[in-house]
Design an enzyme around this catalytic site. Structure first.
Site, PDB file in Angstrom:
ATOM      1  N   THR A 139     -26.784 -22.523 -21.145  1.00 27.37           N
ATOM      2  CA  THR A 139     -25.366 -22.143 -21.275  1.00 27.37           C
ATOM      3  C   THR A 139     -24.488 -23.261 -21.806  1.00 27.37           C
ATOM      4  O   THR A 139     -23.337 -23.015 -22.169  1.00 27.37           O
ATOM      5  CB  THR A 139     -24.806 -21.764 -19.889  1.00 27.37           C
ATOM      6  OG1 THR A 139     -24.941 -22.916 -19.033  1.00 27.37           O
ATOM      7  CG2 THR A 139     -25.529 -20.569 -19.291  1.00 27.37           C
ATOM      8  N   ASP A 190     -32.508 -29.495 -22.476  1.00 27.44           N
ATOM      9  CA  ASP A 190     -33.606 -29.129 -21.578  1.00 27.44           C
ATOM     10  C   ASP A 190     -34.457 -28.116 -22.337  1.00 27.44           C
ATOM     11  O   ASP A 190     -34.266 -27.900 -23.555  1.00 27.44           O
ATOM     12  CB  ASP A 190     -33.076 -28.612 -20.226  1.00 27.44           C
ATOM     13  CG  ASP A 190     -32.390 -27.260 -20.335  1.00 27.44           C
ATOM     14  OD1 ASP A 190     -32.210 -26.751 -21.465  1.00 27.44           O
ATOM     15  OD2 ASP A 190     -32.033 -26.699 -19.280  1.00 27.44           O
ATOM     16  N   HIS A 216      -7.721 -33.427 -29.777  1.00 30.88           N
ATOM     17  CA  HIS A 216      -6.769 -33.608 -28.670  1.00 30.88           C
ATOM     18  C   HIS A 216      -7.376 -34.247 -27.428  1.00 30.88           C
ATOM     19  O   HIS A 216      -6.692 -34.974 -26.715  1.00 30.88           O
ATOM     20  CB  HIS A 216      -6.152 -32.256 -28.282  1.00 30.88           C
ATOM     21  CG  HIS A 216      -5.142 -31.774 -29.272  1.00 30.88           C
ATOM     22  ND1 HIS A 216      -4.328 -30.680 -29.050  1.00 30.88           N
ATOM     23  CD2 HIS A 216      -4.810 -32.230 -30.508  1.00 30.88           C
ATOM     24  CE1 HIS A 216      -3.540 -30.482 -30.099  1.00 30.88           C
ATOM     25  NE2 HIS A 216      -3.822 -31.407 -31.006  1.00 30.88           N
ATOM     26  N   HIS A 254      -1.642 -37.573 -27.285  1.00 37.10           N
ATOM     27  CA  HIS A 254      -2.936 -37.180 -26.702  1.00 37.10           C
ATOM     28  C   HIS A 254      -3.647 -38.372 -26.060  1.00 37.10           C
ATOM     29  O   HIS A 254      -4.413 -38.206 -25.114  1.00 37.10           O
ATOM     30  CB  HIS A 254      -3.815 -36.522 -27.763  1.00 37.10           C
ATOM     31  CG  HIS A 254      -3.154 -35.339 -28.396  1.00 37.10           C
ATOM     32  ND1 HIS A 254      -2.839 -34.205 -27.691  1.00 37.10           N
ATOM     33  CD2 HIS A 254      -2.694 -35.148 -29.663  1.00 37.10           C
ATOM     34  CE1 HIS A 254      -2.232 -33.340 -28.501  1.00 37.10           C
ATOM     35  NE2 HIS A 254      -2.131 -33.895 -29.698  1.00 37.10           N
ATOM     36  N   CYS A 270     -28.325 -26.778 -23.474  1.00 37.13           N
ATOM     37  CA  CYS A 270     -29.137 -26.147 -22.424  1.00 37.13           C
ATOM     38  C   CYS A 270     -28.958 -24.637 -22.590  1.00 37.13           C
ATOM     39  O   CYS A 270     -28.591 -24.177 -23.675  1.00 37.13           O
ATOM     40  CB  CYS A 270     -28.772 -26.659 -21.035  1.00 37.13           C
ATOM     41  SG  CYS A 270     -27.111 -26.297 -20.463  1.00 37.13           S
TER      42      CYS A 270
HETATM   43  C1  RB5 Z   1     -32.389 -23.502 -17.232  1.00 39.07           C
HETATM   44  O1  RB5 Z   1     -33.002 -22.313 -16.890  1.00 39.07           O
HETATM   45  C2  RB5 Z   1     -30.869 -23.322 -17.258  1.00 39.07           C
HETATM   46  O2  RB5 Z   1     -30.394 -23.257 -15.942  1.00 39.07           O
HETATM   47  C3  RB5 Z   1     -30.220 -24.459 -18.007  1.00 39.07           C
HETATM   48  O3  RB5 Z   1     -30.699 -24.471 -19.299  1.00 39.07           O
HETATM   49  C4  RB5 Z   1     -28.716 -24.416 -18.152  1.00 39.07           C
HETATM   50  O4  RB5 Z   1     -28.282 -23.188 -18.638  1.00 39.07           O
HETATM   51  C5  RB5 Z   1     -27.920 -24.857 -17.004  1.00 39.07           C
HETATM   52  O5  RB5 Z   1     -26.687 -24.912 -17.068  1.00 39.07           O
END
Ligand code: RB5
Length: 151
Positions: free
Chosen positions: A72, A13, A103, A138, A70
């Protein structure tokens, strides 16, 4: 454990756009074929759209792997793991990246661009994409993950 160089489908994203491009160049330098399924700018967009595109491409094309970035890595992994056959793993360290291939037979690496800097992200990607599934005991466990999809 080394594996043959394969195709990697890429997705991000807006939060992961810049790091995805860094990693795409890094993977191509090392001989990986890459295909970017979006997004294609840093304009705000919805990560599930790109998680779905990469998840569907990886499961439709045997032997390929995916990379989703993204903010996180978590939203991408939650969304991608809804696609049957996807095993998407968020990794913030090299050991986990290696072991989730060995695994868990993870087929998509998820990274968080707001968590992991580009240098470490490259090392994590190297560990993930150069490792391969060990099978054996596994395989039984991974098969049990797939069984959960049908319940
Ligand atoms: C976008 O702001 C953020 O929510 C997205 O990149 C991501 O971290 C979601 O898990």
């Amino acid at each position: 454990m080394e594996t043959m160089k394969k195709k990697v489908y890429l997705g991000s994203d807006h939060g992961g756009f810049e790091l995805k491009n860094v990693l795409a160049a890094h993977l191509r330098e090392q001989g990986w074929e890459t295909e970017d399924l979006g997004c294609y700018s840093a304009e705000s967009c919805d990560y599930p759209d790109f998680a779905a595109a990469v998840g569907r491409a990886v499961t439709a094309n045997e032997g390929t792997l995916g990379l989703l970035v993204c903010g996180t890595g978590i939203g991408m992994s939650l969304a991608a793991n809804k696609i049957p056959g996807v095993r998407a793993a968020v990794c913030g360290d090299v050991y986990s990246a290696k072991m989730t291939r060995r695994h868990n037979d993870a087929n998509i690496l998820c990274l968080g661009a707001r968590v992991t800097g580009p240098g470490l992200a490259e090392e994590i990607a190297d560990a993930f994409f150069s490792s391969s599934f060990e099978g054996g005991r596994h395989a039984r466990r991974v098969a049990k993950i797939a069984e959960l999809e049908t319940r």
